[in-house]
Design an enzyme around this catalytic site. Sequence first.
Site, PDB file in Angstrom:
ATOM      1  N   GLU A 284      21.356 -23.274 -27.762  1.00  0.00           N
ATOM      2  CA  GLU A 284      20.897 -24.419 -28.530  1.00  0.00           C
ATOM      3  C   GLU A 284      19.839 -25.131 -27.697  1.00  0.00           C
ATOM      4  O   GLU A 284      20.153 -25.951 -26.842  1.00  0.00           O
ATOM      5  CB  GLU A 284      22.027 -25.400 -28.854  1.00  0.00           C
TER       6      GLU A 284
ATOM      7  N   ASP B 199      25.693 -25.303 -25.849  1.00  0.00           N
ATOM      8  CA  ASP B 199      25.177 -26.582 -26.328  1.00  0.00           C
ATOM      9  C   ASP B 199      24.155 -27.174 -25.362  1.00  0.00           C
ATOM     10  O   ASP B 199      24.344 -27.121 -24.138  1.00  0.00           O
ATOM     11  CB  ASP B 199      26.389 -27.532 -26.438  1.00  0.00           C
TER      12      ASP B 199
HETATM   13  C1  BGC Z   1      25.277 -30.959 -30.705  1.00  0.00           C
HETATM   14  C2  BGC Z   1      25.558 -32.353 -31.142  1.00  0.00           C
HETATM   15  C3  BGC Z   1      26.080 -33.139 -29.960  1.00  0.00           C
HETATM   16  C4  BGC Z   1      25.147 -33.015 -28.735  1.00  0.00           C
HETATM   17  C5  BGC Z   1      25.773 -33.512 -27.488  1.00  0.00           C
HETATM   18  C6  BGC Z   1      24.191 -31.207 -29.682  1.00  0.00           C
HETATM   19  O1  BGC Z   1      23.181 -30.487 -29.555  1.00  0.00           O
HETATM   20  O2  BGC Z   1      24.855 -30.121 -31.746  1.00  0.00           O
HETATM   21  O3  BGC Z   1      26.435 -32.405 -32.236  1.00  0.00           O
HETATM   22  O4  BGC Z   1      26.184 -34.481 -30.308  1.00  0.00           O
HETATM   23  O5  BGC Z   1      24.802 -31.686 -28.519  1.00  0.00           O
HETATM   24  O6  BGC Z   1      26.782 -32.643 -27.084  1.00  0.00           O
END
Ligand code: BGC
Length: 544
Positions: A245, A203
């Site tokens: 991500e 993430d």
């Molecule tokens: C996730 C979100 C989250 C954020 C903070 C993102 O990129 O997909 O759902 O709120 O990271 O962790």
Amino acid sequence: MKTQQLPWYMNAMFYEVHIRAFCDSTGDGNGDIPGLISKLDYIKQLGIDCIWILPMFSSPLKDDGYDIADYYNIHPDYGTIDDFKQLVNEAHHRGLKIISDLVLNHTSDQHPWFQKSRSEADSKYRDYYVWSHTDDKYSDARIIFLDTEKSNWSYDDQAGMYYWHRFYSSQPDLNYDNPDVIEEMQQVMKFWLDMGIDGFRADAVPYLIQREGTNCENLPETHQILKGFRAFMNDHYEGKILLAEANQWPEDVREYFGDGDEFHMGFHFPVMPRIFMAIRKGDASPIHWIMSKTPDIPDNTQWCTFLRNHDELTLEMVTEEERQWMWEEYAPDPRMRLNLGIRRRLAPLLDNDHQKILLANALLYSLPGAPIIYYGDEIGMGDNIWLPDRNGVRTPMQWDDSPNAGFSTANQNELYAPVITTGAYSYKRLNVSAGLSDPNSLLHKMRHLVEVRKTHPIFASGNYKFLAVDQTECLVILREYQGQKVICILNLSDKNQMITLNLPDDRDKILIDIVHNSKFRHIKSDQTTIATDAYEFLWLKISN
Ligand code: BGC
């Protein structure tokens, strides 16, 4: 390279699941791990290879689990560590892989590390987070949760200092300049990988390191840390993956693949809004443009592509003008907008028009990358824009027309979120069971599309090239792999289009429609003209 030697993720179909939203086995109103286990056969028959589950760890749920209070425990609503082990075993037993979120950048403010960090100035934990006596450092870093946060710094009374956070103020950022933090995270990875999971969706990776005078995104030091995590995986966990991500422009995401020594996969964020633009405008140029900006990536790395996910449809990677246009077209009601995006699901965005939904998926599958389906989008689930934050796209999965959509036996008012009960998206008519029993359902068509894509590895590993046609309304993509060719024709407009393809090298060959498994055309001359209906797509294999 031979197709069968490709690493598994190159030709995989992913399915994103929110455990809370999927199936409740205990009747407490929350989905849980045994519930998900009971639905693995459904996921398998959809043609899925790998499940990505949203964070399932202990959490006060200020950000639906992306605020972790204990990386070594399962949220009690979801079950136990033993349940999780069983989930992994049951998934593997069915030939399904399973990856989980790995939230590296921040923890919950309830995490014991932060509790000690704020209260014990002399403990080693003080340096686990990013503290400052002022709130003016790193002022070039943008604010991501624009609708709620005014600053990336928040003042903590106990510490008497400000702490840094890129997301909600309840999610303090970890300090990756501290080697102990890196070591802690490696231990977290080890714990879950040893339990058998097949990797992580990492993430928010661009934000690990801060440096004055930069926007604090994609910094070289951040890449160094991520390469360290990859080396750790390589040493001990062959065949397991890291998926990045990084909501960034393709040239910046390119860096996350390194020389094949950083991430195995990375989301392609910017192509996603352009699929919606292309279909609404009836114009292929947004796709041409973003793919022209998409660099090649190392062998054995793969883009991960998607139409929707659990967040708002992000409009960070478009121009200001495009963003306004997308909001006007796709989010006319202000409730549909959140931060720099749109909080709606796929089917409502595409007017619940199954042909358009299939076209959007076919476009995604025609491009390089391994696609992800967001739970419920395969049946065309709706959303609830009146719920707060992004909860409106995380409503309970609609399994059948029994009370609570077959999701839970709890009282309606005990559900973590209401099921959708009104209009075309009501669970009474729109549910998995109805989809399975109707041969013309979106579910059946999606399943077929997935199957066709997967049985043609050319989509996963082949080159791609846009073929020039006179009609800007049509996107024509040639996929090629080891002498095989598939032409993908996508009519993005609401009108019939006749397109003429120049195929001098393929004269006297046959075009096979691989979606309908039928002969389409004998190519008799250098040119061939093909008629397409509004929003129709064709996948044509060139055969001798
Ligand atoms: C996730 C979100 C989250 C954020 C903070 C993102 O990129 O997909 O759902 O709120 O990271 O962790």
